[in-house]
Design a protein around this motif. Sequence first.
Motif, PDB file in Angstrom:
ATOM      1  N   PHE A  34      39.018  42.338  50.168  1.00 48.56           N
ATOM      2  CA  PHE A  34      37.747  41.562  50.107  1.00 48.56           C
ATOM      3  C   PHE A  34      38.094  40.235  51.196  1.00 48.56           C
ATOM      4  CE2 PHE A  34      35.736  44.208  46.915  1.00 48.56           C
ATOM      5  CZ  PHE A  34      36.856  44.458  46.042  1.00 48.56           C
ATOM      6  N   THR A  49      34.329  44.566  52.475  1.00 47.49           N
ATOM      7  CA  THR A  49      35.117  45.149  51.547  1.00 47.49           C
ATOM      8  C   THR A  49      35.778  46.227  52.589  1.00 47.49           C
ATOM      9  OG1 THR A  49      33.947  44.794  49.787  1.00 47.49           O
ATOM     10  CG2 THR A  49      35.841  46.381  49.676  1.00 47.49           C
ATOM     11  N   TYR A  51      38.766  49.344  52.563  1.00 46.66           N
ATOM     12  CA  TYR A  51      39.576  50.139  51.477  1.00 46.66           C
ATOM     13  C   TYR A  51      40.671  50.825  51.958  1.00 46.66           C
ATOM     14  CZ  TYR A  51      35.055  49.792  49.005  1.00 46.66           C
ATOM     15  OH  TYR A  51      34.122  49.342  48.140  1.00 46.66           O
ATOM     16  N   LEU A  91      42.218  43.886  45.391  1.00 47.81           N
ATOM     17  CA  LEU A  91      41.851  44.403  43.979  1.00 47.81           C
ATOM     18  C   LEU A  91      43.078  45.801  43.777  1.00 47.81           C
ATOM     19  CD1 LEU A  91      40.098  44.915  41.416  1.00 47.81           C
ATOM     20  CD2 LEU A  91      38.815  46.663  42.922  1.00 47.81           C
ATOM     21  N   ASP A  96      40.771  45.450  37.186  1.00 50.86           N
ATOM     22  CA  ASP A  96      39.298  45.166  37.780  1.00 50.86           C
ATOM     23  C   ASP A  96      39.501  43.597  38.294  1.00 50.86           C
ATOM     24  OD1 ASP A  96      37.844  47.226  35.367  1.00 50.86           O
ATOM     25  OD2 ASP A  96      37.639  47.475  37.747  1.00 50.86           O
ATOM     26  N   LYS A  97      40.758  42.885  38.171  1.00 50.02           N
ATOM     27  CA  LYS A  97      40.648  41.584  38.521  1.00 50.02           C
ATOM     28  C   LYS A  97      41.244  41.411  39.901  1.00 50.02           C
ATOM     29  CE  LYS A  97      43.353  41.258  34.943  1.00 50.02           C
ATOM     30  NZ  LYS A  97      44.222  40.699  33.937  1.00 50.02           N
ATOM     31  N   LEU A  98      40.424  40.604  40.581  1.00 51.74           N
ATOM     32  CA  LEU A  98      41.052  40.310  42.175  1.00 51.74           C
ATOM     33  C   LEU A  98      42.054  39.344  42.154  1.00 51.74           C
ATOM     34  CD1 LEU A  98      37.416  39.782  43.820  1.00 51.74           C
ATOM     35  CD2 LEU A  98      38.651  41.760  44.001  1.00 51.74           C
ATOM     36  N   PHE A 100      43.348  36.597  44.751  1.00 49.70           N
ATOM     37  CA  PHE A 100      42.846  35.658  45.826  1.00 49.70           C
ATOM     38  C   PHE A 100      43.909  35.018  46.631  1.00 49.70           C
ATOM     39  CE2 PHE A 100      38.186  35.444  45.915  1.00 49.70           C
ATOM     40  CZ  PHE A 100      38.019  35.811  44.766  1.00 49.70           C
TER      41      PHE A 100
END
Lengths: 110, 116
Positions: A34, A49, A51, A91, A96-98, A100
């Motif tokens: 992201f 985003t 993929y 991700l 479900d935790k990004l 950074f």
Amino acid sequence: EDQVTQSPEALRLQEGESSSLNCSYTVSGLRGLFWYRQDPGKGPEFLFTLYSAGEEKEKERLKATLTKKESFLHITAPKPEDSATYLCAVLPRNTDKLIFGTGTRLQVFP
Amino acid sequence: SAVISQKPSRDICQRGTSLTIQCQVDSQVTMMFWYRQQPGQSLTLIATANQGSEATYESGFVIDKFPISRPNLTFSTLTVSNMSPEDSSIYLCSVDSSGAVKETQYFGPGTRLLVL
């Protein structure tokens, strides 16, 4: 360990001077990468985003690309209003935790 | 996209006091995330809050210091307790995009906290 590294930390450009920001990542299975823009004192604003490797997305003067180990945010003919901090996040699989990166602070001068 | 509001937008507090930050979303969401962003730093996840269950805290963050409520699918609060100057940060609420595939997370405008 899952990790995201962004470079450079800071970038100063003249208006119209195109450049690229880098986001390198190490992750145990990538579900998504992201890009966000953050203006001072505000929350991050979603940009793109990506993929899978080879994918590209564009929005105005910005284009994001993805390989198996890194992503680039290309800025074409930037304007002063593009000045902001650009954040990259990944991700990993099974969460479900990004995660950074520390961001690239971009300044575009007229 | 989700529209997220936070209250207060900023506050100046004395050490030893507590502040509760509110996060309101314009649609029902399953997961809400609370982040901290210290000056000049990137985002650090504090906890994940699902409606109807206890929040899940990340390493280095504890419930006594950062109690979280999640009374329904559109609202959450984060309390910063017994504050010290080291708690001076921007606190951000975030939610997943809707749908089966996580396309992104949306962020609120943040709460800028200064502890004296």
